[in-house]
Design an enzyme around this catalytic site. Structure first.
Site, PDB file in Angstrom:
ATOM      1  N   CYS A  27       0.857  -1.185   0.000  1.00  0.00           N
ATOM      2  CA  CYS A  27       0.000   0.000   0.000  1.00  0.00           C
ATOM      3  C   CYS A  27       0.892   1.233   0.000  1.00  0.00           C
ATOM      4  O   CYS A  27       2.123   1.138   0.101  1.00  0.00           O
ATOM      5  CB  CYS A  27      -0.904   0.002   1.230  1.00  0.00           C
ATOM      6  SG  CYS A  27       0.008   0.146   2.795  1.00  0.00           S
ATOM      7  N   GLU A 141       1.267  -0.282  16.572  1.00  0.00           N
ATOM      8  CA  GLU A 141       0.332   0.800  16.293  1.00  0.00           C
ATOM      9  C   GLU A 141      -0.511   1.116  17.530  1.00  0.00           C
ATOM     10  O   GLU A 141      -0.742   2.295  17.858  1.00  0.00           O
ATOM     11  CB  GLU A 141      -0.576   0.433  15.117  1.00  0.00           C
ATOM     12  CG  GLU A 141      -1.531   1.545  14.733  1.00  0.00           C
ATOM     13  CD  GLU A 141      -2.434   1.180  13.565  1.00  0.00           C
ATOM     14  OE1 GLU A 141      -3.551   1.727  13.494  1.00  0.00           O
ATOM     15  OE2 GLU A 141      -2.027   0.346  12.725  1.00  0.00           O
ATOM     16  N   SER A 237       2.028  -9.629  10.594  1.00  0.00           N
ATOM     17  CA  SER A 237       1.312  -8.624   9.805  1.00  0.00           C
ATOM     18  C   SER A 237      -0.173  -8.700  10.131  1.00  0.00           C
ATOM     19  O   SER A 237      -0.854  -9.648   9.761  1.00  0.00           O
ATOM     20  CB  SER A 237       1.538  -8.866   8.307  1.00  0.00           C
ATOM     21  OG  SER A 237       0.621  -8.120   7.535  1.00  0.00           O
TER      22      SER A 237
END
EC number: 1.17.7.4
Length: 325
Positions: A27, A141, A237
């Protein structure tokens, strides 16, 4: 899931059809993060350190390591004054403060879409909200987002956990989500929040990123035709793992592979059609490698199923952009 006829695939050497879901692989945020490290390696004479994996893919990390990048877990492994790149997953303010205190040359590889979630966390907390964050504990994150407002943020990992929430003011509750979650599970989480907290304050736009959404929708478009789904991506991931889970929830067997050599012959018995995709951090050439690995088991035909085309691009940080120019 489509049933396989008796004259198909009596063993794992039979002919098969491969449906390639699109979009897949890199991405814009991943491409940006990798390019940041590549440019830093070209423009800095001293070693370039990277805090955590720049993106969650073992092949990307191994390639950049061979080219000179030094991956570390925490800043105490970075010499004072050295160059350090923050990964695409973002960092907490405490990490930024430590880097500034030690005079580190920081290049920020945080995906701009993750940075937007950080900004929302600061804004919601500043107005006195309890911020309910939906995501996976221990993911970089999540650590970075919680760090923006640790006293105001509550992590929830499933819709079922919402029932146990007891904020000090039920009228002041907002929510955020990790950018790489399953859309259906996130919808269940939001529904549970709306039910428990009618005054819920919602973000103006969803936090799940366009790439995660696109890859899940593209996979859903081919799952019913597939007897098996193969997802190319590393085990850490999040968006890759979500693709595997999505397929299994919808009734199609799925396996996560880091590369073509991970494909096991017994997975292919009775399989006539294979759906294939790749997480947003997996290099496109690994998909090609996986197709070639399948061809070693017997004849294959390959069909592209492009659901949408991605044109998103993100600017590079000034430090590496100016150096390259």
């Amino acid at each position: 899931m489509t049933s396989t006829s008796s004259d198909q695939c009596a063993d794992h050497t039979s002919a098969r059809r491969i449906l390639l879901a699109g979009p897949r692989s890199f991405c814009a945020g991943v491409e940006r993060a990798i390019e940041i490290v590549e440019r830093a390696l070209r423009s800095r004479t001293a070693p370039v350190h990277v805090r955590k994996q720049i993106v969650h893919n073992t092949h990307v990390v191994d390639d950049l390591s061979r080219r000179g990048a030094v991956f570390v877990e925490e800043l105490d492994e970075v010499p004072d004054g050295a160059t350090v790149v923050f990964s695409a997953h973002g960092v907490s303010p405490a990490v930024r403060e430590e880097a500034a205190r030690r005079g580190l040359d920081v290049i920020d590889g945080t995906c701009p879409l993750v940075s937007k979630v950080h900004a929302k966390a600061r804004r919601f907390a500043a107005r006195g909200d309890t911020v309910v964050l939906f995501g996976h504990s221990g993911h970089e994150e999540i650590d970075g987002i919680i760090g923006e407002a640790p006293g105001s943020t509550v992590l929830v990992e499933s819709a079922e956990e919402v029932e146990n929430l007891a904020p000090s003011d039920p009228q002041q509750v907002s929510y955020l989500t990790q950018t790489t979650l399953a859309m259906d599970e996130t919808a269940d989480f939001v529904d549970a929040l709306r039910t428990k907290f009618p005054a819920l304050s919602e973000p103006s736009s969803e936090d799940i990123c366009y790439a995660t959404t696109n890859r899940q929708e593209a996979l859903e478009a081919i799952m019913e035709e597939s007897d098996l789904v193969l997802v190319v991506g590393s085990t850490n991931s999040s968006n890759s793992v979500r693709l595997v889970e999505l397929s299994r929830r919808k009734g199609t067997p799925a396996e996560l592979i880091d590369r073509g050599s991970d494909i096991r012959p017994e997975w292919l018995d009775g399989v006539g059609t294979i759906g294939m995709t790749a997480g947003a951090s997996a290099p496109p050439d690994l998909v090609t490698e996986a197709v070639e690995a399948l061809a070693a088991f017997g004849p294959v035909s390959v069909e592209e199923r492009e659901l949408t085309y991605e044109t998103t691009r993100f600017d590079l940080p000034g430090a590496v952009r100016a150096a390259a120019e």
